[in-house]
Design a protein around this motif. Structure first.
Motif, mmCIF file in Angstrom:
data_model
loop_
_atom_site.group_PDB
_atom_site.id
_atom_site.type_symbol
_atom_site.label_atom_id
_atom_site.label_comp_id
_atom_site.label_asym_id
_atom_site.label_seq_id
_atom_site.Cartn_x
_atom_site.Cartn_y
_atom_site.Cartn_z
ATOM 1 N N GLY A 44 47.818 -22.573 26.577
ATOM 2 C CA GLY A 44 49.134 -23.044 27.010
ATOM 3 C C GLY A 44 49.196 -23.309 28.501
ATOM 4 O O GLY A 44 50.255 -23.208 29.102
ATOM 5 N N GLY A 105 58.686 -18.910 34.457
ATOM 6 C CA GLY A 105 59.829 -19.445 33.724
ATOM 7 C C GLY A 105 60.253 -18.506 32.603
ATOM 8 O O GLY A 105 61.440 -18.381 32.284
ATOM 9 N N LYS A 106 59.279 -17.834 31.997
ATOM 10 C CA LYS A 106 59.567 -16.928 30.887
ATOM 11 C C LYS A 106 60.509 -15.816 31.344
ATOM 12 O O LYS A 106 61.450 -15.447 30.657
ATOM 13 N N LEU A 109 63.984 -17.182 31.717
ATOM 14 C CA LEU A 109 64.653 -17.329 30.416
ATOM 15 C C LEU A 109 65.207 -15.982 29.942
ATOM 16 O O LEU A 109 66.348 -15.886 29.490
ATOM 17 N N TYR A 133 61.393 -17.865 22.229
ATOM 18 C CA TYR A 133 62.863 -17.963 22.256
ATOM 19 C C TYR A 133 63.560 -16.978 21.299
ATOM 20 O O TYR A 133 64.410 -16.199 21.734
ATOM 21 N N ASN A 180 57.598 -27.896 23.870
ATOM 22 C CA ASN A 180 56.467 -27.143 23.346
ATOM 23 C C ASN A 180 57.003 -26.551 22.047
ATOM 24 O O ASN A 180 57.966 -25.782 22.114
ATOM 25 N N LEU A 210 60.255 -26.927 31.862
ATOM 26 C CA LEU A 210 58.931 -26.601 32.406
ATOM 27 C C LEU A 210 57.952 -27.776 32.392
ATOM 28 O O LEU A 210 57.085 -27.880 33.237
ATOM 29 N N TYR A 211 58.097 -28.664 31.391
ATOM 30 C CA TYR A 211 57.108 -29.752 31.242
ATOM 31 C C TYR A 211 57.630 -31.082 31.793
ATOM 32 O O TYR A 211 57.109 -32.136 31.452
ATOM 33 N N SER A 242 54.339 -23.370 36.864
ATOM 34 C CA SER A 242 53.133 -23.132 36.058
ATOM 35 C C SER A 242 52.441 -24.408 35.595
ATOM 36 O O SER A 242 51.224 -24.545 35.746
ATOM 37 N N LYS A 243 53.220 -25.311 35.008
ATOM 38 C CA LYS A 243 52.581 -26.442 34.320
ATOM 39 C C LYS A 243 52.333 -27.595 35.279
ATOM 40 O O LYS A 243 51.229 -28.137 35.333
HETATM 41 C C1 PLP Z 1 58.486 -24.198 26.691
HETATM 42 C C2 PLP Z 1 58.025 -23.178 27.655
HETATM 43 N N1 PLP Z 1 58.936 -22.544 28.399
HETATM 44 C C3 PLP Z 1 58.585 -21.603 29.282
HETATM 45 C C4 PLP Z 1 57.260 -21.244 29.445
HETATM 46 C C5 PLP Z 1 56.956 -20.171 30.453
HETATM 47 O O1 PLP Z 1 56.042 -20.516 31.419
HETATM 48 P P1 PLP Z 1 55.821 -19.617 32.701
HETATM 49 O O2 PLP Z 1 56.370 -18.275 32.415
HETATM 50 O O3 PLP Z 1 54.350 -19.614 32.931
HETATM 51 O O4 PLP Z 1 56.561 -20.289 33.813
HETATM 52 C C6 PLP Z 1 56.281 -21.852 28.673
HETATM 53 C C7 PLP Z 1 54.870 -21.440 28.765
HETATM 54 O O5 PLP Z 1 54.027 -21.752 27.972
HETATM 55 C C8 PLP Z 1 56.670 -22.854 27.757
HETATM 56 O O6 PLP Z 1 55.772 -23.486 26.996
#
Ligand code: PLP
Length: 404
Positions: A44, A105-106, A109, A133, A180, A210-211, A242-243
């Motif tokens: 991922g 990002g996680k 959220l 989620y 995703n 994120l994407y 991250s991405k």
């Molecule tokens: C849809 C989506 N949201 C949030 C994240 C969280 O990414 P990160 O915590 O690395 O910023 C991911 C990671 O795979 C993701 O695919």
């Protein structure tokens, strides 16, 4: 010796699923340790390195002793850089006080869900969803309400579906574009319709973007916060580095939202994990303010791989795969193989059996659709080399052809 048994652990996690990806990755690692070549499509994260100028900023932060605590939701410089990014890329006006930076990002959220939801609230989660989620919604005591979608609507929710899922208990809708696992991208028109429903009903939209920078075929990203002048008051944007900047391990994300929501995130973070690493924050400023010239070649490489995979699937019988417009995943539908038998005589009952068969017999690591709430599909990430993709697809083709 006392006979007193030790007190039980909390039951809060009883209803929370273990991450399927972690389980599959561990199995794949064991195969690799046993000397097998493994074709890993479960990754991922971009298979690109963090650009040098960002790495140098991190090193320089350490040299300058930027290694102390920062304010609970990040430094003013970083929050200002995020506000500039939101204005530049998304056409949105935020003040630094409306930004909370987080360890990925996680983390953003989770914190946003925590401050929005009370016990018994409902959060609408369109499926296929990002695996975390529903589990995060449950962790904060709320109820995930799943809306199922399929390839007929390009895995996007329809206005009718959304309207009929909203009740007096609905607190928020989780929206992820580009998505995703499907790679689907909501158009501005589609977002306007969703925004109108959110405005009519007073629900929040947690918009996971994120994407946003990984897009193909001339598609553009719109934030739902920007499609109607009132929507900024009901949207919490979640994004991170991250991405787009290949910075998964640095752990830098953020939430941008109404002052009332961010004030609670500040309160929550101040009493829990505080802020992302000071070093990461410093490097993050360089990432956000610096050149993004490295992004188009990365996206071009992803696109090349996506096109190759789509061509290969088009030649495989019983496989349909819609064309993703963003992110780095494909979500082929293999449901025509459900009910088939493996050469070993095992019946394929669903996507988990398919993924396990491909893993055990061909060393191909995929993620079963069921992990995303969508049976019959598997998710393949193409954030991996063309060599792995070619060989892995040969294996998938052989594996499917061997099912009877
Ligand atoms: C849809 C989506 N949201 C949030 C994240 C969280 O990414 P990160 O915590 O690395 O910023 C991911 C990671 O795979 C993701 O695919």
């Amino acid at each position: 010796m006392s006979n007193q048994s030790i007190r039980p652990l909390s039951r809060k996690l009883d209803k929370i699923a273990l991450s399927t990806t972690t389980v599959l990755n561990e199995r794949a690692m064991a195969m690799r340790r046993d000397g097998h070549e493994v074709y890993n499509f479960a990754v991922g994260e971009p298979d690109f390195s963090t650009p040098d100028h960002i790495k140098e900023a991190g090193i320089s932060a350490i040299r300058q002793n930027i290694t102390k605590y920062t304010p609970a939701v990040g430094t003013m410089d970083l929050k200002e850089a995020i506000c500039e990014k939101l204005a530049r890329d998304n056409g949105l006006e935020y003040s630094p006080a409306q930004i909370a930076t987080t360890s990925g990002g996680k983390h953003a959220l989770y914190n946003v869900l925590f401050v929005l939801c009370d016990e018994g609230d409902e959060v609408i989660v369109p499926a296929p969803y990002w695996v975390s989620y529903p589990e995060m919604v449950k962790l904060v005591g709320a109820e995930p309400v799943i809306i199922e979608t399929d390839a007929d609507t390009s895995f996007k929710i329809t206005p009718d579906q959304l309207r009929s899922a909203i009740t007096s208990k609905t607190k928020a809708l989780m929206l992820n574009t580009p998505s995703n696992p499907t790679g689907m991208v909501y158009t501005r028109d589609e977002l306007e319709v969703i925004a109108k429903i959110a405005l009519d009903t007073g629900i929040y939209v947690i918009s996971d973007e994120l994407y946003e920078k990984i897009l193909y075929d001339g598609l553009t990203h719109d934030s739902i916060a920007a499609v109607h002048p009132q929507m900024i008051k009901q949207t919490i944007i979640v994004n991170g580095l991250s991405k787009a900047y290949a910075m998964t391990g640095w752990r830098l994300g953020y939430a941008a939202g109404p002052q009332s929501v961010i004030d609670l995130v500040v309160k929550f973070q101040g009493q829990t994990v505080m802020h992302p690493s000071a070093i990461t924050q410093f490097a993050g400023i360089t990432a956000l303010n610096g050149s993004e010239d490295f992004i188009p070649p990365m996206v071009e490489a992803f696109k090349h791989r996506r096109d190759y995979i789509l061509d290969r699937f088009a030649d495989m019988s019983g496989v349909t795969c819609i064309k993703p417009g963003g992110a780095f995943y494909v979500f082929p539908d293999l449901s025509s193989y459900i009910g088939y038998y493996t050469p070993g005589g095992d019946r394929i009952e669903g996507s988990l059996d398919l993924a396990m068969y491909l893993l055990d017999s061909f060393h191909v690591v995929s993620v079963p659709g069921i992990a995303f709430g969508s049976e019959g599909c598997i998710r393949l990430s193409y954030a991996t080399s063309m060599d792995i993709i070619k060989q892995g697809l040969d294996c998938i083709e052989e594996g499917l052809a061997s099912l009877k």
